[in-house]
Design a protein around this motif. Structure first.
Motif, PDB file in Angstrom:
ATOM      1  N   ASP A  63     -42.728 -18.130  -6.794  1.00  0.00           N
ATOM      2  CA  ASP A  63     -41.842 -18.783  -7.268  1.00  0.00           C
ATOM      3  C   ASP A  63     -41.523 -20.404  -6.881  1.00  0.00           C
ATOM      4  O   ASP A  63     -41.531 -21.229  -7.457  1.00  0.00           O
ATOM      5  CB  ASP A  63     -40.372 -17.976  -6.752  1.00  0.00           C
ATOM      6  CG  ASP A  63     -40.488 -17.614  -5.245  1.00  0.00           C
ATOM      7  OD1 ASP A  63     -41.683 -17.723  -4.708  1.00  0.00           O
ATOM      8  OD2 ASP A  63     -39.228 -17.184  -4.759  1.00  0.00           O
ATOM      9  N   SER A  64     -41.505 -20.487  -5.533  1.00  0.00           N
ATOM     10  CA  SER A  64     -41.487 -21.756  -4.801  1.00  0.00           C
ATOM     11  C   SER A  64     -41.965 -21.351  -3.264  1.00  0.00           C
ATOM     12  O   SER A  64     -42.065 -20.424  -3.057  1.00  0.00           O
ATOM     13  CB  SER A  64     -40.440 -22.577  -4.887  1.00  0.00           C
ATOM     14  OG  SER A  64     -39.144 -21.677  -4.181  1.00  0.00           O
ATOM     15  N   GLU A  65     -42.223 -22.462  -2.548  1.00  0.00           N
ATOM     16  CA  GLU A  65     -42.630 -22.338  -1.096  1.00  0.00           C
ATOM     17  C   GLU A  65     -41.265 -22.323  -0.388  1.00  0.00           C
ATOM     18  O   GLU A  65     -40.940 -23.468   0.020  1.00  0.00           O
ATOM     19  CB  GLU A  65     -43.468 -23.576  -0.911  1.00  0.00           C
ATOM     20  CG  GLU A  65     -44.930 -23.515  -1.437  1.00  0.00           C
ATOM     21  CD  GLU A  65     -45.791 -24.544  -0.958  1.00  0.00           C
ATOM     22  OE1 GLU A  65     -45.414 -25.434  -0.133  1.00  0.00           O
ATOM     23  OE2 GLU A  65     -46.883 -24.634  -1.492  1.00  0.00           O
ATOM     24  N   ALA A  66     -40.580 -21.467  -0.302  1.00  0.00           N
ATOM     25  CA  ALA A  66     -39.599 -21.156   0.287  1.00  0.00           C
ATOM     26  C   ALA A  66     -39.539 -20.955   1.847  1.00  0.00           C
ATOM     27  O   ALA A  66     -39.435 -20.111   2.120  1.00  0.00           O
ATOM     28  CB  ALA A  66     -38.459 -20.069  -0.331  1.00  0.00           C
ATOM     29  N   GLY A  67     -39.637 -22.021   2.464  1.00  0.00           N
ATOM     30  CA  GLY A  67     -40.011 -21.830   3.959  1.00  0.00           C
ATOM     31  C   GLY A  67     -38.777 -22.053   4.852  1.00  0.00           C
ATOM     32  O   GLY A  67     -37.714 -21.821   4.205  1.00  0.00           O
ATOM     33  N   PRO A  68     -38.843 -22.742   5.832  1.00  0.00           N
ATOM     34  CA  PRO A  68     -37.668 -23.073   6.765  1.00  0.00           C
ATOM     35  C   PRO A  68     -36.525 -23.699   6.145  1.00  0.00           C
ATOM     36  O   PRO A  68     -36.891 -24.691   5.307  1.00  0.00           O
ATOM     37  CB  PRO A  68     -38.252 -23.958   7.845  1.00  0.00           C
ATOM     38  CG  PRO A  68     -39.646 -23.402   7.940  1.00  0.00           C
ATOM     39  CD  PRO A  68     -40.090 -23.292   6.507  1.00  0.00           C
ATOM     40  N   THR A  69     -35.467 -23.315   6.231  1.00  0.00           N
ATOM     41  CA  THR A  69     -34.144 -23.792   5.648  1.00  0.00           C
ATOM     42  C   THR A  69     -33.785 -25.145   5.909  1.00  0.00           C
ATOM     43  O   THR A  69     -34.038 -25.533   6.884  1.00  0.00           O
ATOM     44  CB  THR A  69     -33.230 -22.798   5.860  1.00  0.00           C
ATOM     45  OG1 THR A  69     -31.929 -23.061   4.741  1.00  0.00           O
ATOM     46  CG2 THR A  69     -32.491 -23.021   7.291  1.00  0.00           C
ATOM     47  N   GLU A  70     -33.128 -25.626   5.004  1.00  0.00           N
ATOM     48  CA  GLU A  70     -32.697 -26.976   5.057  1.00  0.00           C
ATOM     49  C   GLU A  70     -31.221 -27.191   4.305  1.00  0.00           C
ATOM     50  O   GLU A  70     -30.932 -26.446   3.641  1.00  0.00           O
ATOM     51  CB  GLU A  70     -33.430 -27.950   4.348  1.00  0.00           C
ATOM     52  CG  GLU A  70     -34.989 -28.039   4.477  1.00  0.00           C
ATOM     53  CD  GLU A  70     -35.752 -28.696   3.513  1.00  0.00           C
ATOM     54  OE1 GLU A  70     -36.844 -28.842   3.638  1.00  0.00           O
ATOM     55  OE2 GLU A  70     -35.083 -28.787   2.264  1.00  0.00           O
ATOM     56  N   ILE A  71     -30.354 -27.883   5.065  1.00  0.00           N
ATOM     57  CA  ILE A  71     -29.032 -28.133   4.620  1.00  0.00           C
ATOM     58  C   ILE A  71     -28.699 -29.578   4.851  1.00  0.00           C
ATOM     59  O   ILE A  71     -29.166 -30.356   5.801  1.00  0.00           O
ATOM     60  CB  ILE A  71     -27.995 -27.657   5.016  1.00  0.00           C
ATOM     61  CG1 ILE A  71     -26.460 -27.623   4.727  1.00  0.00           C
ATOM     62  CG2 ILE A  71     -28.032 -27.593   6.721  1.00  0.00           C
ATOM     63  CD1 ILE A  71     -25.386 -26.929   5.120  1.00  0.00           C
ATOM     64  N   LEU A  72     -28.452 -30.204   3.712  1.00  0.00           N
ATOM     65  CA  LEU A  72     -27.913 -32.046   3.721  1.00  0.00           C
ATOM     66  C   LEU A  72     -26.528 -31.804   3.297  1.00  0.00           C
ATOM     67  O   LEU A  72     -26.342 -31.369   2.218  1.00  0.00           O
ATOM     68  CB  LEU A  72     -28.781 -32.484   2.827  1.00  0.00           C
ATOM     69  CG  LEU A  72     -28.592 -34.294   3.025  1.00  0.00           C
ATOM     70  CD1 LEU A  72     -30.040 -35.005   2.806  1.00  0.00           C
ATOM     71  CD2 LEU A  72     -27.739 -34.617   1.842  1.00  0.00           C
ATOM     72  N   VAL A  73     -25.622 -32.292   3.941  1.00  0.00           N
ATOM     73  CA  VAL A  73     -24.324 -32.732   3.433  1.00  0.00           C
ATOM     74  C   VAL A  73     -24.151 -34.142   3.445  1.00  0.00           C
ATOM     75  O   VAL A  73     -24.145 -34.891   4.197  1.00  0.00           O
ATOM     76  CB  VAL A  73     -23.209 -32.123   4.677  1.00  0.00           C
ATOM     77  CG1 VAL A  73     -21.832 -32.092   4.503  1.00  0.00           C
ATOM     78  CG2 VAL A  73     -23.613 -30.509   4.958  1.00  0.00           C
ATOM     79  N   ILE A  74     -23.290 -34.447   2.152  1.00  0.00           N
ATOM     80  CA  ILE A  74     -22.863 -35.603   1.807  1.00  0.00           C
ATOM     81  C   ILE A  74     -21.430 -35.707   2.142  1.00  0.00           C
ATOM     82  O   ILE A  74     -20.592 -34.638   1.388  1.00  0.00           O
ATOM     83  CB  ILE A  74     -23.100 -35.931   0.460  1.00  0.00           C
ATOM     84  CG1 ILE A  74     -24.833 -36.190   0.168  1.00  0.00           C
ATOM     85  CG2 ILE A  74     -22.511 -37.332   0.045  1.00  0.00           C
ATOM     86  CD1 ILE A  74     -25.030 -36.538  -1.241  1.00  0.00           C
ATOM     87  N   ALA A  75     -20.906 -36.242   3.118  1.00  0.00           N
ATOM     88  CA  ALA A  75     -19.319 -36.552   3.391  1.00  0.00           C
ATOM     89  C   ALA A  75     -18.830 -37.821   3.572  1.00  0.00           C
ATOM     90  O   ALA A  75     -19.765 -38.525   3.959  1.00  0.00           O
ATOM     91  CB  ALA A  75     -19.280 -35.522   4.656  1.00  0.00           C
TER      92      ALA A  75
ATOM     93  N   SER B 257     -19.121 -42.982   6.936  1.00  0.00           N
ATOM     94  CA  SER B 257     -18.028 -43.027   7.951  1.00  0.00           C
ATOM     95  C   SER B 257     -18.550 -42.871   9.126  1.00  0.00           C
ATOM     96  O   SER B 257     -18.954 -41.556   9.556  1.00  0.00           O
ATOM     97  CB  SER B 257     -16.951 -42.055   7.514  1.00  0.00           C
ATOM     98  OG  SER B 257     -16.206 -41.816   8.381  1.00  0.00           O
ATOM     99  N   ALA B 258     -18.615 -43.885  10.055  1.00  0.00           N
ATOM    100  CA  ALA B 258     -18.980 -43.567  11.194  1.00  0.00           C
ATOM    101  C   ALA B 258     -18.130 -42.954  12.129  1.00  0.00           C
ATOM    102  O   ALA B 258     -18.412 -42.302  12.898  1.00  0.00           O
ATOM    103  CB  ALA B 258     -19.167 -45.016  11.802  1.00  0.00           C
TER     104      ALA B 258
ATOM    105  N   ILE C   1     -27.901 -37.382  11.696  1.00  0.00           N
ATOM    106  CA  ILE C   1     -26.885 -37.957  11.025  1.00  0.00           C
ATOM    107  C   ILE C   1     -27.456 -39.201  10.280  1.00  0.00           C
ATOM    108  O   ILE C   1     -27.984 -40.005  11.197  1.00  0.00           O
ATOM    109  CB  ILE C   1     -25.724 -38.412  11.756  1.00  0.00           C
ATOM    110  CG1 ILE C   1     -25.133 -37.199  12.353  1.00  0.00           C
ATOM    111  CG2 ILE C   1     -24.644 -39.091  10.830  1.00  0.00           C
ATOM    112  CD1 ILE C   1     -23.879 -37.172  13.415  1.00  0.00           C
ATOM    113  N   VAL C   2     -27.278 -39.453   9.015  1.00  0.00           N
ATOM    114  CA  VAL C   2     -27.606 -40.678   8.341  1.00  0.00           C
ATOM    115  C   VAL C   2     -26.469 -41.289   8.033  1.00  0.00           C
ATOM    116  O   VAL C   2     -25.768 -40.884   7.269  1.00  0.00           O
ATOM    117  CB  VAL C   2     -28.575 -40.343   7.051  1.00  0.00           C
ATOM    118  CG1 VAL C   2     -29.124 -41.679   6.468  1.00  0.00           C
ATOM    119  CG2 VAL C   2     -29.618 -39.375   7.610  1.00  0.00           C
TER     120      VAL C   2
END
Length: 441
Positions: free
Chosen positions: A242-254, A285-286, A320-321
């Motif tokens: 299916d895919s290389e479903a390795g260690p999880t990731e989350i990115l939040v745009i806020a 937003s800083a 945090i970006v």
């Protein structure tokens, strides 16, 4: 921006920068351990299973997992007993999740289509299930009955008849599979389960292990650690993956309208999976960034897996970006191509249309990634490590083969004859044209 005593989330300030995909990828590194770094070890483990079969699986379980299992293949009566012993609340949750995933998976099915290209000339597109699949259910730092559902249900909807599950040995259960994993399998009618984990399990699926009754499969799916992802890469081509479903990731745009407590809760929720998990906030937003960092510090210190979460959040893959505006946030997210993407902004939908590089997108405060992990109806087996640029989350598609059926009458072939002749001669393959001409001699 002030940083707490944990220095929980490092800050990457991209404000005023000219953003391009390569610059973003350099600024947001992945975990230090990716599939390529363990490929040599993984190939050796797979070869060991190919050569020594059952004995290699037993040795690897003892070395890497929860001890040497009494048997690699789980007896059917043990699966039935585990299913009957499921607590009522877990049974109900699994049934609801299964029904939702089944409905969403059914919507992914394609119907046969016939294209009429002329009188007596037609091509049919049809989708056929693969014969047999191997589904990997991880069980290292946590136990995932939800992954049983996410793997099994799409395969069943696709029409796969042969379904086998692998899951690692559990030390707490004497080297056996976790009973809730077995119960979930039994609840879905799957009675071929093997106690094997990591790269060895993927190798066993690909090559088969006759001594335990494991026939080779056609497709391997499922999430796992970096060794599982590397093993899937190693056997791709011998079997489908299916895919290389390795260690999880989350990115939040806020943005400034987001609730920092909710953002922090979602970052911590994914960090508890693995020390290699990535948790990233992208914001213009800083003030929100500072509030989220403080909330993360407080929540991370109080959570059940505090040490694991701390390691994940303070590692190079999390942070945090800061960006100039919402459009820059979209550029950053698409370049990073996260497994899970949350959009928590005052007006999310104009952004969602352009957020094309992500395994799954969760819109608004009512759609946390945790919902997708369990009960949204979407599948939680998703591409990681930036592979969402070209790979998709698990669906019915990896379990189906598209096949074209060509049906031309002799009159229709006669009309196409000069086309075949011209192209065959141009390519220096005149026998191709002769095969058509022979029908009109």
């Amino acid at each position: 921006m002030p940083v707490g005593f944990w220095t929980v989330l490092r800050t990457i300030d991209l404000r005023g920068s000219a953003l391009d995909a390569e610059a973003v990828r350099r600024a947001l590194p992945r975990p230090e351990q990716d599939p390529a770094t363990v490929q040599g070890d993984v190939l050796a483990l797979i070869e060991d299973v190919r050569v020594r079969g059952e004995q290699a699986l037993l040795d690897q379980a003892d070395r890497f997992d929860g001890g040497r299992p009494p048997a690699v293949r789980v007896p059917v009566e043990e699966i039935v007993a585990a299913e009957q012993g499921l607590p009522d609340d877990i049974r109900a949750a699994l049934e609801i999740t299964s029904e939702r995933v089944r409905r969403a998976s059914t919507a992914q099915l394609s119907q046969p289509v016939t294209t009429e290209l002329g009188e007596g000339a037609r091509v049919q597109q049809r989708w056929l299930p693969v014969r047999r699949v191997g589904l990997y259910v991880p069980g290292g730092r946590a136990v995932y009955p939800s992954s049983v559902v996410m793997n099994v249900v799409p395969a069943q909807v696709a029409g796969v008849r042969g379904i086998a599950i692998a899951t690692p040995a559990q030390r707490a259960f004497g080297g056996r599979a976790h009973p809730v994993i077995l119960g979930a399998a039994g609840l879905l009618g799957v009675h071929e389960v093997y106690v094997m984990g990591g790269a060895g399990a993927i190798g066993a699926f690909a090559h088969g292990v006759p001594a335990v009754g494991l026939d080779p499969v056609d497709v391997v799916t499922g999430p796992g650690n970096v060794f599982v992802a590397a093993a899937k890469r190693a056997v791709a081509g011998l079997v489908g993956i299916d895919s290389e479903a390795g260690p999880t990731e989350i990115l939040v745009i806020a943005d400034g309208a987001a609730d920092p407590e909710l953002v922090a809760a979602d970052l911590v929720s994914q960090a508890e999976h693995d020390v290699l998990a990535a948790a990233v906030l992208v914001t213009d937003s800083a003030a929100l960034a500072e509030a989220v960092d403080a909330a993360v510090e407080r929540r991370a210190a109080a959570t059940f897996h505090a040490e694991r979460v701390r390691t994940s959040l303070t590692a190079r893959q999390s942070g945090i970006v800061l960006v100039d505006d919402a459009r820059a946030a979209v550029v950053v997210s698409n370049a990073y191509a996260p497994e899970h993407l949350e959009v928590q902004t005052a007006d999310p939908w104009p952004l969602v249309a352009d957020l094309t590089e992500a395994g799954a997108v969760f819109v608004g405060p009512g759609s946390p990634v945790s919902l997708g992990d369990y009960a949204a109806g979407s599948n939680h087996v998703l591409p990681t490590g930036g592979t969402a640029r070209f790979a998709a989350g698990l669906s019915v598609r990896p379990f189906l083969r598209q096949q074209q059926v060509v049906d031309y009458s002799l009159d229709a072939l006669r009309e196409a004859r000069p086309v075949v002749r011209a192209l065959a001669d141009a390519e220096g393959l005149p026998a191709h044209g002769d095969a058509v001409d022979a029908r009109f001699s």
